[in-house]
Each structure stands twice: as structure tokens, then as C-alpha cells.
Design a protein around this motif. Structure first.
Motif, PDB file in Angstrom:
ATOM      1  N   THR A 239       0.884  -1.170   0.000  1.00 45.16           N
ATOM      2  CA  THR A 239       0.000   0.000   0.000  1.00 45.16           C
ATOM      3  C   THR A 239       0.927   1.228   0.000  1.00 45.16           C
ATOM      4  N   PRO A 240       0.391   2.427  -0.224  1.00 47.03           N
ATOM      5  CA  PRO A 240       1.307   3.582  -0.323  1.00 47.03           C
ATOM      6  C   PRO A 240       1.855   4.083   1.015  1.00 47.03           C
ATOM      7  N   ASN A 242       4.138   4.535   4.339  1.00 45.28           N
ATOM      8  CA  ASN A 242       5.584   4.344   4.504  1.00 45.28           C
ATOM      9  C   ASN A 242       5.928   3.003   5.137  1.00 45.28           C
ATOM     10  N   VAL A 243       5.141   2.584   6.155  1.00 47.59           N
ATOM     11  CA  VAL A 243       5.472   1.305   6.825  1.00 47.59           C
ATOM     12  C   VAL A 243       5.372   0.135   5.841  1.00 47.59           C
ATOM     13  N   ALA A 244       4.346   0.165   4.998  1.00 48.23           N
ATOM     14  CA  ALA A 244       4.177  -0.929   4.025  1.00 48.23           C
ATOM     15  C   ALA A 244       5.277  -0.867   2.975  1.00 48.23           C
ATOM     16  N   LEU A 245       5.632   0.344   2.566  1.00 48.09           N
ATOM     17  CA  LEU A 245       6.661   0.497   1.526  1.00 48.09           C
ATOM     18  C   LEU A 245       8.012   0.002   2.014  1.00 48.09           C
ATOM     19  N   ALA A 246       8.312   0.283   3.291  1.00 47.90           N
ATOM     20  CA  ALA A 246       9.592  -0.169   3.844  1.00 47.90           C
ATOM     21  C   ALA A 246       9.652  -1.690   3.782  1.00 47.90           C
ATOM     22  N   MET A 269      -4.905  -0.248  -2.770  1.00 44.99           N
ATOM     23  CA  MET A 269      -5.523   0.795  -1.937  1.00 44.99           C
ATOM     24  C   MET A 269      -4.834   2.141  -2.179  1.00 44.99           C
ATOM     25  N   SER A 270      -4.484   2.412  -3.442  1.00 45.92           N
ATOM     26  CA  SER A 270      -3.740   3.623  -3.801  1.00 45.92           C
ATOM     27  C   SER A 270      -4.545   4.884  -3.515  1.00 45.92           C
ATOM     28  N   PHE A 271      -5.838   4.805  -3.735  1.00 51.55           N
ATOM     29  CA  PHE A 271      -6.701   5.966  -3.486  1.00 51.55           C
ATOM     30  C   PHE A 271      -8.123   5.463  -3.261  1.00 51.55           C
ATOM     31  N   TYR A 272      -8.911   6.304  -2.581  1.00 60.66           N
ATOM     32  CA  TYR A 272     -10.322   5.952  -2.394  1.00 60.66           C
ATOM     33  C   TYR A 272     -11.140   6.648  -3.472  1.00 60.66           C
ATOM     34  N   HIS A 273     -11.945   5.879  -4.165  1.00 61.82           N
ATOM     35  CA  HIS A 273     -12.780   6.435  -5.223  1.00 61.82           C
ATOM     36  C   HIS A 273     -14.229   6.390  -4.723  1.00 61.82           C
ATOM     37  N   ALA A 282      -6.301  10.175  -1.684  1.00 62.79           N
ATOM     38  CA  ALA A 282      -5.165   9.273  -1.441  1.00 62.79           C
ATOM     39  C   ALA A 282      -5.030   9.085   0.072  1.00 62.79           C
ATOM     40  N   ILE A 283      -5.855   8.186   0.626  1.00 66.49           N
ATOM     41  CA  ILE A 283      -5.933   8.015   2.081  1.00 66.49           C
ATOM     42  C   ILE A 283      -4.575   7.634   2.682  1.00 66.49           C
ATOM     43  N   PHE A 284      -3.837   6.764   2.012  1.00 66.44           N
ATOM     44  CA  PHE A 284      -2.565   6.286   2.572  1.00 66.44           C
ATOM     45  C   PHE A 284      -1.351   7.038   2.008  1.00 66.44           C
ATOM     46  N   GLY A 285      -1.561   8.204   1.449  1.00 67.06           N
ATOM     47  CA  GLY A 285      -0.438   8.980   0.900  1.00 67.06           C
ATOM     48  C   GLY A 285      -0.322   8.795  -0.599  1.00 67.06           C
ATOM     49  N   ARG A 286       0.511   9.621  -1.181  1.00 64.00           N
ATOM     50  CA  ARG A 286       0.589   9.671  -2.646  1.00 64.00           C
ATOM     51  C   ARG A 286       1.979   9.254  -3.145  1.00 64.00           C
ATOM     52  N   ALA A 287       2.001   8.592  -4.260  1.00 60.14           N
ATOM     53  CA  ALA A 287       3.245   8.346  -5.027  1.00 60.14           C
ATOM     54  C   ALA A 287       4.286   7.480  -4.326  1.00 60.14           C
TER      55      ALA A 287
END
Ligand SMILES: Nc1ncnc2c1ncn2[C@@H]1O[C@H](COP(=O)(O)OP(=O)(O)OP(=O)(O)O)[C@@H](O)[C@H]1O
Length: 353
Positions: A239-240, A242-246, A269-273, A282-287
Motif C-alpha cells: 500500500t502507499p 511508509n510502513v508498508a513500503l519499507a 488501496m492507492s486511493f479511495y474512489h 489518497a488516504i494512505f499517501g501519494r506516489a
């Protein structure tokens, strides 16, 4: 390089099967996650039908954009898939497993199983014979997401497990065999042995694709499993946040360390539509996925929306691709499947170049 073989990238001359405008439109068309146009000779025109002949799975709806162009008025588009069997990390194993895609995540709960299930359904929908192996032996969730949890397990006369056919996908899961709570307390070696048995003692049909839903994390168990399976390519789901990205970065490093080919990253879960007003947040942050893909030089194969309709369908054992094929949320999933299948193919061709 594969592209050079397909000749000049100039539009076909107007006296070929396509007009100049049509040839230019085909030249500008890109399959999901492809940087280049598809080779010109993959396009075929018969009367009012244009066929894209592909050596991997992709759904015909990916061509709908072309079909809406004025230069193709009155024409219909379709994709014809003749799936090529690519090499994998265990060449000595029989060919029946097809192209094996391992779906993993550095962290639990990012939607790895959901991605694996929907990927398998989207591949099967194109006509590809597709298997799905639930390697998440600690918490097998596939019977929940695909239904049929109370079906009995059929055995072949040779005492092999016959995979359950759920929504067009051949599924083997510990969840159909053992009580899920019981599976959750197995220790590493036991779980690993059980999984290998599930893999080898299932009577798979001759598959085009086998999707493996790995247990979450990047520990010894995941490493052992990945090394014992015949892997064509691994997909890391994140997911976007930081914890998941790490943790996704750890997953990428793990596959690289043991030489398992990494196909790319899927950001879930990149964004909520909002289904009512179309607002996107972008609930969990962007990019975040883009950054990791860039830093580690891996393709970002999909960015999937967070949507309650997706969760509800999975909880009910009938993913949207099966229960509501025309739902708009299926298009990103079809694009993801084509991106993964296409990337596996491109990576193989790059190896051979
Ligand atoms: N894009 C999405 N939109 C809405 N809900 C989602 C989406 N992706 C996953 N979910 C939901 O999130 C929950 C967790 O998903 P899932 O079980 O696939 O995660 P996982 O990473 O496999 O978890 P685990 O680590 O426990 O194996 C499920 O209820 C699923 O339906």
C-alpha cells in the motif's frame, strides 16, 4: 532486443491492411505498463475485425479505446491469446504448471490475497487455464474470497487432490483441507512441507498460469518457499503507506538476493474512489509505490483503488470479476493482469536478447 526484430516502427503504408490514420493509431496504442508499441505484425485485419494476437493473457476490453476512434468506425477489436510458456527458476520440473507468478508482500494486510485472487480471475477470464495455490498456509483466505469452503475435497484414483474449480480458476488451498485455525498454529517446517505437498500432490490440469499466494513477510519461511517453487516472476504487493513500503523494499531485496526474477510492484488501496460523487482521495499517501519502483528500478504494474464494493464481493466469496463482470472496478484489475502477463513476457525476451 526483441523490438528490433519487428522491423520499422513507422506507420504501415496506406495501401497495407490499415489506412495511414489507423496505422498511426495502432502505433500510438500501448498495452498496460508497456513503453513501446506492440510489434506491427501482431495486428491482423479480417473484414471488419481487427485482432491483436498476443503471446500472453490480456482481455479484449483493453482495446476499447481504439474501437472508439473515428478512424475505426464500424470495426470491432478483439485479442487472441496464445500463451507462451516462459522459463522459470526450476527448469527440471514438469511443464504443467505454466508460467508461475508468486504474489507476496512484505507486510500483512495490504491486500496480497485479494490481488492474487483477482489476478487469477482476470487471467482466467481471457481463456487462459489458470491455477491458484494458497501458500498462505497460516491463514488460508482463498475459500473465503472464492467461496465453496464447505465443498468436499475430491481425490483422483492416484490419490491426488483435485483442485476446486471456482469462478473458472483451479484452486488448491489448505483452507479446503484443514481447519483454518488449526493451520494457523503450524510451525515453519510443517507449513512448508504441507505447502509443497499441496503444490505437488494436486492434480493440476495443464496450466497457462499458476498464481501462488505467499504467506506475508520476508522471513526464512517465505525465502524457503520461494526457492522451492518454480517461479517465472514475483509480484510484490504494497500500500502507499511508509510502513508498508519499507517492508515492500525488504521483499524486493529478498527476491533479488536469491535470484528470483522480480516482475514488479502492485500498489493496492492507492486511493479511495467515491462511488457516489467520483471524488478521489489518497488516504494512505501519494506516489509511494512510484518512488519505490523508481528507487529499485522495478515496474509499477498497477495502482488499484480502495473500494468497499471490492471488499464486499471478496467477503461474499464472489469477486466482482465473476459476480459483476461489467463493473467499472474490474478494468484496473484487467489492466493489472495484462501488465503482469506482458511484463513476464518482456522480461523473458530481454533475457534472450
Ligand atoms: N482494494 C481494496 N479495496 C477494498 N478492500 C480491499 C482491497 N484490497 C483488499 N481489501 C480487503 O482488505 C482485507 C485484507 O486483504 P487481504 O486478505 O487480501 O490482505 P493480505 O495482505 O493477503 O493479508 P494477510 O497478510 O492476512 O494474508 C480483506 O478484507 C480484503 O477484502
Amino acid at each position: 532486443m526483441f523490438w528490433k526484430k519487428s522491423g520499422s516502427r513507422k506507420p504501415a503504408p496506406a495501401d497495407g491492411p490499415f489506412t495511414e490514420q489507423q496505422a498511426a493509431a495502432l502505433q500510438a496504442f500501448r498495452l498496460p505498463s508497456w513503453q513501446q508499441p506492440v510489434p506491427q505484425e501482431w495486428w491482423q485485419k479480417d473484414d471488419d475485425t481487427i485482432t491483436l494476437n498476443l503471446p500472453f493473457a490480456a482481455h479484449s476490453s483493453l482495446l476499447s479505446e481504439l474501437g472508439s476512434l473515428a478512424c475505426f468506425a464500424g470495426m470491432r477489436f478483439k485479442i487472441n491469446c496464445r500463451i507462451e510458456k516462459l522459463s522459470n527458476s526450476q527448469p527440471e520440473l514438469p511443464l504443467i504448471y505454466g508460467n508461475v507468478i508468486v504474489v507476496s508482500s512484505g507486510k500483512g494486510g495490504v491486500g496480497k490475497s485479494s490481488v492474487a485472487v483477482q489476478l487469477a480471475l482476470a487471467l482466467a477470464e481471457t481463456g487462459a487455464t489458470t491455477g491458484l495455490l494458497d501458500a498462505d498456509v497460516y491463514g488460508p483466505s482463498l475459500p473465503t474470497m472464492l467461496g465453496g469452503g464447505d465443498e468436499k475435497q475430491d481425490m483422483s484414483p492416484q490419490n491426488k487432490l483435485i483442485p476446486h474449480l471456482r469462478h473458472g480458476v483451479h484452486v488448491s488451498s489448505m483452507g479446503y483441507l484443514a481447519d483454518a485455525k488449526e493451520a494457523a498454529i503450524w510451525r515453519g517446517p510443517m507449513a512448508s512441507a504441507a505447502l509443497q505437498q499441496l503444490f505437488r500432490d494436486s492434480q493440476w490440469p495443464r496450466l497457462d498460469y499458476l498464481v501462488i499466494d505467499m504467506p506475508p513477510g520476508t522471513g526464512d519461511i517465505q525465502l524457503t518457499l520461494a526457492q522451492k517453487m518454480p517461479v517465472t516472476g514475483a509480484v510484490v504487493v504494497t500500500t502507499p503507506q511508509n510502513v508498508a513500503l519499507a517492508d515492500a523494499e525488504k521483499g524486493i531485496a529478498m527476491f533479488r538476493k536469491v535470484g528470483i526474477p522480480l516482475t514488479g510492484l502492485v500498489e493496492n488501496m492507492s486511493f479511495y474512489h467515491c462511488p457516489n460523487c467520483g471524488f478521489e482521495e489518497a488516504i494512505f499517501g501519494r506516489a509511494g509505490g512510484e518512488r519505490v519502483a523508481h528507487d529499485y528500478d522495478v515496474p509499477l504494474l498497477a495502482q488499484l483503488p480502495l473500494a468497499s464494493a471490492v471488499r464486499e464481493a471478496l467477503d461474499a466469496g464472489a469477486p466482482l470479476l465473476a459476480s459483476d463482470p461489467d463493473h467499472e472496478l474490474n478494468q484496473p484489475l484487467r489492466a493489472m493482469a495484462a501488465a503482469i502477463a506482458g511484463q513476464l513476457y518482456l522480461q523473458e525476451k530481454a533475457k534472450c536478447a
